[in-house]
Design an enzyme around this catalytic site. Structure first.
Site, PDB file in Angstrom:
ATOM      1  N   GLN A   1       0.800  -1.224   0.000  1.00  0.00           N
ATOM      2  CA  GLN A   1       0.000   0.000   0.000  1.00  0.00           C
ATOM      3  C   GLN A   1       0.832   1.273   0.000  1.00  0.00           C
ATOM      4  O   GLN A   1       0.317   2.338  -0.337  1.00  0.00           O
ATOM      5  CB  GLN A   1      -0.952  -0.009   1.192  1.00  0.00           C
ATOM      6  CG  GLN A   1      -2.004  -1.102   1.089  1.00  0.00           C
ATOM      7  CD  GLN A   1      -2.914  -1.138   2.303  1.00  0.00           C
ATOM      8  OE1 GLN A   1      -2.706  -1.921   3.217  1.00  0.00           O
ATOM      9  NE2 GLN A   1      -3.913  -0.284   2.325  1.00  0.00           N
TER      10      GLN A   1
ATOM     11  N   HIS B   1       1.095  -9.281   5.115  1.00  0.00           N
ATOM     12  CA  HIS B   1      -0.052  -8.389   4.934  1.00  0.00           C
ATOM     13  C   HIS B   1      -0.607  -8.611   3.523  1.00  0.00           C
ATOM     14  O   HIS B   1      -0.728  -7.687   2.733  1.00  0.00           O
ATOM     15  CB  HIS B   1       0.354  -6.934   5.153  1.00  0.00           C
ATOM     16  CG  HIS B   1      -0.803  -6.040   5.474  1.00  0.00           C
ATOM     17  ND1 HIS B   1      -0.871  -5.278   6.629  1.00  0.00           N
ATOM     18  CD2 HIS B   1      -1.942  -5.774   4.800  1.00  0.00           C
ATOM     19  CE1 HIS B   1      -1.994  -4.586   6.639  1.00  0.00           C
ATOM     20  NE2 HIS B   1      -2.661  -4.866   5.531  1.00  0.00           N
TER      21      HIS B   1
ATOM     22  N   ASN C   1      -1.591 -10.474   9.245  1.00  0.00           N
ATOM     23  CA  ASN C   1      -2.564  -9.399   9.406  1.00  0.00           C
ATOM     24  C   ASN C   1      -3.931  -9.850   8.898  1.00  0.00           C
ATOM     25  O   ASN C   1      -4.070 -10.284   7.756  1.00  0.00           O
ATOM     26  CB  ASN C   1      -2.141  -8.154   8.625  1.00  0.00           C
ATOM     27  CG  ASN C   1      -3.121  -7.005   8.833  1.00  0.00           C
ATOM     28  OD1 ASN C   1      -3.130  -6.366   9.878  1.00  0.00           O
ATOM     29  ND2 ASN C   1      -3.979  -6.753   7.842  1.00  0.00           N
ATOM     30  N   GLU C   2      -4.920  -9.776   9.746  1.00  0.00           N
ATOM     31  CA  GLU C   2      -6.320 -10.064   9.421  1.00  0.00           C
ATOM     32  C   GLU C   2      -6.485 -11.360   8.622  1.00  0.00           C
ATOM     33  O   GLU C   2      -6.944 -11.348   7.474  1.00  0.00           O
ATOM     34  CB  GLU C   2      -6.963  -8.897   8.681  1.00  0.00           C
ATOM     35  CG  GLU C   2      -7.096  -7.651   9.534  1.00  0.00           C
ATOM     36  CD  GLU C   2      -8.015  -6.593   8.925  1.00  0.00           C
ATOM     37  OE1 GLU C   2      -8.710  -6.894   7.925  1.00  0.00           O
ATOM     38  OE2 GLU C   2      -8.036  -5.465   9.444  1.00  0.00           O
TER      39      GLU C   2
ATOM     40  N   TYR D   1     -12.658  -1.107  13.306  1.00  0.00           N
ATOM     41  CA  TYR D   1     -13.099   0.055  12.545  1.00  0.00           C
ATOM     42  C   TYR D   1     -14.567   0.392  12.768  1.00  0.00           C
ATOM     43  O   TYR D   1     -14.931   1.561  12.827  1.00  0.00           O
ATOM     44  CB  TYR D   1     -12.884  -0.179  11.041  1.00  0.00           C
ATOM     45  CG  TYR D   1     -11.437  -0.208  10.637  1.00  0.00           C
ATOM     46  CD1 TYR D   1     -10.764   0.964  10.309  1.00  0.00           C
ATOM     47  CD2 TYR D   1     -10.728  -1.407  10.597  1.00  0.00           C
ATOM     48  CE1 TYR D   1      -9.422   0.946   9.943  1.00  0.00           C
ATOM     49  CE2 TYR D   1      -9.389  -1.436  10.232  1.00  0.00           C
ATOM     50  CZ  TYR D   1      -8.742  -0.253   9.908  1.00  0.00           C
ATOM     51  OH  TYR D   1      -7.414  -0.273   9.556  1.00  0.00           O
TER      52      TYR D   1
ATOM     53  N   GLU E   1      -4.798  -1.669  14.512  1.00  0.00           N
ATOM     54  CA  GLU E   1      -5.366  -0.759  13.515  1.00  0.00           C
ATOM     55  C   GLU E   1      -6.647  -0.150  14.070  1.00  0.00           C
ATOM     56  O   GLU E   1      -7.489  -0.856  14.617  1.00  0.00           O
ATOM     57  CB  GLU E   1      -5.691  -1.468  12.197  1.00  0.00           C
ATOM     58  CG  GLU E   1      -4.495  -1.938  11.401  1.00  0.00           C
ATOM     59  CD  GLU E   1      -4.881  -2.590  10.078  1.00  0.00           C
ATOM     60  OE1 GLU E   1      -6.001  -2.315   9.577  1.00  0.00           O
ATOM     61  OE2 GLU E   1      -4.070  -3.369   9.547  1.00  0.00           O
TER      62      GLU E   1
ATOM     63  N   TRP F   1      -4.483   3.610  12.013  1.00  0.00           N
ATOM     64  CA  TRP F   1      -4.398   3.298  10.591  1.00  0.00           C
ATOM     65  C   TRP F   1      -4.962   4.493   9.835  1.00  0.00           C
ATOM     66  O   TRP F   1      -6.113   4.822   9.952  1.00  0.00           O
ATOM     67  CB  TRP F   1      -5.190   2.037  10.235  1.00  0.00           C
ATOM     68  CG  TRP F   1      -4.968   1.695   8.788  1.00  0.00           C
ATOM     69  CD1 TRP F   1      -5.706   2.103   7.716  1.00  0.00           C
ATOM     70  CD2 TRP F   1      -3.898   0.899   8.264  1.00  0.00           C
ATOM     71  NE1 TRP F   1      -5.174   1.621   6.560  1.00  0.00           N
ATOM     72  CE2 TRP F   1      -4.056   0.878   6.867  1.00  0.00           C
ATOM     73  CE3 TRP F   1      -2.816   0.228   8.831  1.00  0.00           C
ATOM     74  CZ2 TRP F   1      -3.176   0.192   6.026  1.00  0.00           C
ATOM     75  CZ3 TRP F   1      -1.956  -0.442   7.998  1.00  0.00           C
ATOM     76  CH2 TRP F   1      -2.135  -0.468   6.612  1.00  0.00           C
TER      77      TRP F   1
ATOM     78  N   PHE G   1      -6.972   7.291   4.377  1.00  0.00           N
ATOM     79  CA  PHE G   1      -6.989   6.903   5.791  1.00  0.00           C
ATOM     80  C   PHE G   1      -5.920   7.617   6.610  1.00  0.00           C
ATOM     81  O   PHE G   1      -5.848   7.425   7.816  1.00  0.00           O
ATOM     82  CB  PHE G   1      -6.765   5.393   5.925  1.00  0.00           C
ATOM     83  CG  PHE G   1      -8.015   4.565   5.912  1.00  0.00           C
ATOM     84  CD1 PHE G   1      -8.686   4.282   7.089  1.00  0.00           C
ATOM     85  CD2 PHE G   1      -8.521   4.057   4.726  1.00  0.00           C
ATOM     86  CE1 PHE G   1      -9.837   3.504   7.093  1.00  0.00           C
ATOM     87  CE2 PHE G   1      -9.667   3.278   4.707  1.00  0.00           C
ATOM     88  CZ  PHE G   1     -10.329   2.997   5.893  1.00  0.00           C
TER      89      PHE G   1
END
Length: 540
Positions: free
Chosen positions: A36, A140, A185-186, A350, A421, A470, A486
């Site tokens: 990213q 990620h 990550n996630e 989030y 995050e 984040w 973001f």
């Protein structure tokens, strides 16, 4: 038209929250990920990832048709980015290592890219030279395309060994200085991409790296990448593959920890966790036992899926009951590796959603989750659960982070937690001037409110030890491209990716600078006016 629930009364200290309300050893930081922000997709010996293949083959599935070829050019601007972290007075910076930048062919046998090793060594050394602690994510979502071609990436058990080798290489090269690791990550989000989201990799799992021609870098990020004609079927996936991918992610995590604890723990003394995404699953009708049970089941499918195996070596009972033999069993040896394979839990939060056991009346937007047998919706009786940050998905519900932390404390033995995050986006409005684009009141309010609830959870015994916004800067968002922002730092996508502090960055610095560890009302010395000057670019 939907209305919005009234804003709940914030816990003390509310809008006045700052560093002094937290203990001295509480970590404040900001995060990013390699694909990213780095760019330099074909520089420094990097190999292609599944995101390179996907964005070049299916630009129509990225909102603006863009790709991460240049992202925000942090590969070349990392010193400037570290200066920003220092100016903000942050304790830590979370970033991820690009697997294909280290191992272009995916495996050790295919060769190690020393230029990639050098890049991350330079990044880590620069952070430490500026008194910033690195928190490093190993995966990620950027699977090397070579491994996707060889055996379908995380659909294959073979990836466990390759991920272990990649992790071991990182421990060997960087572990003398990196003491805080996040393996995955996630994993829930990544797994779901196989069966739920058609518009993301690894939809591209059937696409071969040979089809990733080397196009010219897109000059203006808003323009779509070049499209290469192909008759190849991009492929579809079954729901069962979702759980196979999740299973292999858990085994890869456990394998990485085993190699660290066997070979590096005594000398490097690092700590580990996974960063798990969560939502507040709020029962649509809290007086309806069926909705309460559905909300608990939804939390299991979101968070417990990857947390419960680290506690008991088993998947959540609700998932086992719902999925039966579709959910693989762990062997006795695998259970031994999984149980206790964490020092802390990373929590990505989030937003929130309502959950019900039956379709809500007069709600055409409610989504049915077949495997979990529950519905989710952001609306109850025409009222949104929280205001939308933009046109889609992120309802702002600060209380949700508190509710999630309390549930994790109650269900999973009150683990040490880092908020890895937490943040909100604004739409990239190209009609705004630079000064207008840097006014982000919504983000300031969002962070203030969520941090107040994090503090409340701490005061009630939740062992939260750190908080990462984040993200540090606007970046190339997965699926959204350059259409959403973001960052605490505004990035000018069209003028050499120049960085400028938004109001939220200035607020965060003034409230949470590391010099504020002692007194609640103390402010950092104004030792660098460049950061606080609203219209001045942050210089290299």
């Amino acid at each position: 038209m939907s209305s919005v629930l009234p804003t709940p009364v914030l816990p003390t200290p509310g809008k006045n929250i700052n560093r002094g309300h937290f203990p001295d050893d509480f970590i404040f930081g900001a995060g990013t990920s390699s694909y990213q922000i780095e760019g330099a997709a074909r520089e420094g010996g990097r190999g292609p990832s599944i995101w390179d293949t996907f964005t070049h083959t299916h630009p129509e599935l990225i909102q603006d048709g863009s790709n991460g070829d240049t992202a925000v050019n942090s590969y070349n601007l990392y010193k400037e980015d570290i200066k920003i972290v220092k100016l903000m007075g942050l304790d830590a910076y979370r970033f991820s290592i690009s697997w294909p930048r280290i191992l272009p062919g995916g495996s050790i046998n295919a060769g190690i890219n020393q230029e990639g090793i050098k890049y991350y060594n330079n990044l880590i050394d620069e952070l430490l030279a500026n008194d910033i602690v690195p928190y490093v994510t190993l995966f990620h979502w950027d699977v090397p395309q070579a491994l996707q071609d060889q055996y379908d990436g995380f659909l294959s058990d073979k990836i466990v060994d390759d991920f272990r080798d990649f992790a071991e290489l990182c421990f060997w090269e960087f572990g003398d200085r990196v003491k805080n690791w996040i393996t995955i990550n996630e994993p829930q989000s990544y797994s779901d991409f196989f069966g739920v989201a058609y518009d993301t990799p690894p939809k591209a799992h059937a696409l071969k790296a040979s089809r990733l021609l080397v196009p010219t870098t897109v000059a203006r990020p808003s323009k779509p990448a070049r499209v290469f004609a192909s008759t190849a079927d991009p492929g579809t996936t079954t729901a069962d593959q979702v759980y196979k991918v999740g299973h292999n992610l858990l085994l890869a995590h456990a394998a990485a920890l085993k190699v660290y604890r066997d070979n590096f723990q005594d000398t490097q003394e690092g700590t580990f966790g996974m960063a798990l995404v969560t939502q507040w699953m709020k029962p649509l009708n809290e007086n309806n036992p069926a909705d309460v049970e559905a909300a608990s089941r939804a939390f299991d499918f979101k968070f417990g899926w990857f947390m419960q195996p680290l506690i008991t070596g088993e998947y959540p009972k609700s998932m086992r009951q719902s999925l039966g033999p579709r959910l693989r069993e762990f062997t006795r040896d695998q259970k031994k590796l999984l149980i206790g394979s964490y020092d802390y839990v990373g929590v990505n939060y989030y937003t929130a959603t309502y959950v019900s056991s039956a379709r809500p009346p007069n709600d055409n937007k409610a989504i049915f989750h077949t495997d979990g047998n529950f519905y989710t919706t952001d609306c109850k009786d025409g009222v949104l659960i929280g205001p939308l940050a933009g046109p889609a998905w992120l309802n702002i519900v600060p209380e949700g982070i508190y509710r999630c932390l309390q549930e994790i404390k109650a269900k999973y033995n009150n683990p040490v937690i880092y908020i890895t995050e937490n943040g909100v986006y604004e739409v990239n409005d190209t009609t705004k001037t630079l000064s207008e684009a840097r006014v982000d009141t919504t983000r300031v309010d969002y962070l203030q409110d969520h941090l107040s609830y994090v503090l409340k959870a701490r005061q009630q015994g939740v062992r939260v030890q750190g908080y990462f916004v984040w993200s540090l800067m606007d970046n190339w968002e997965l699926r959204a491209g350059y259409t959403s922002r973001f960052g605490l730092i505004h990035v000018d996508y069209y003028n050499n990716f120049a960085r400028y502090p938004k109001d939220s960055a200035i607020w965060f610095r003034n409230a949470f600078h590391k010099r504020l560890r002692i007194h609640v009302n103390k402010r950092p010395q104004e030792d660098d006016g460049a950061f606080d000057t609203p219209r001045k670019r942050l210089k290299k």
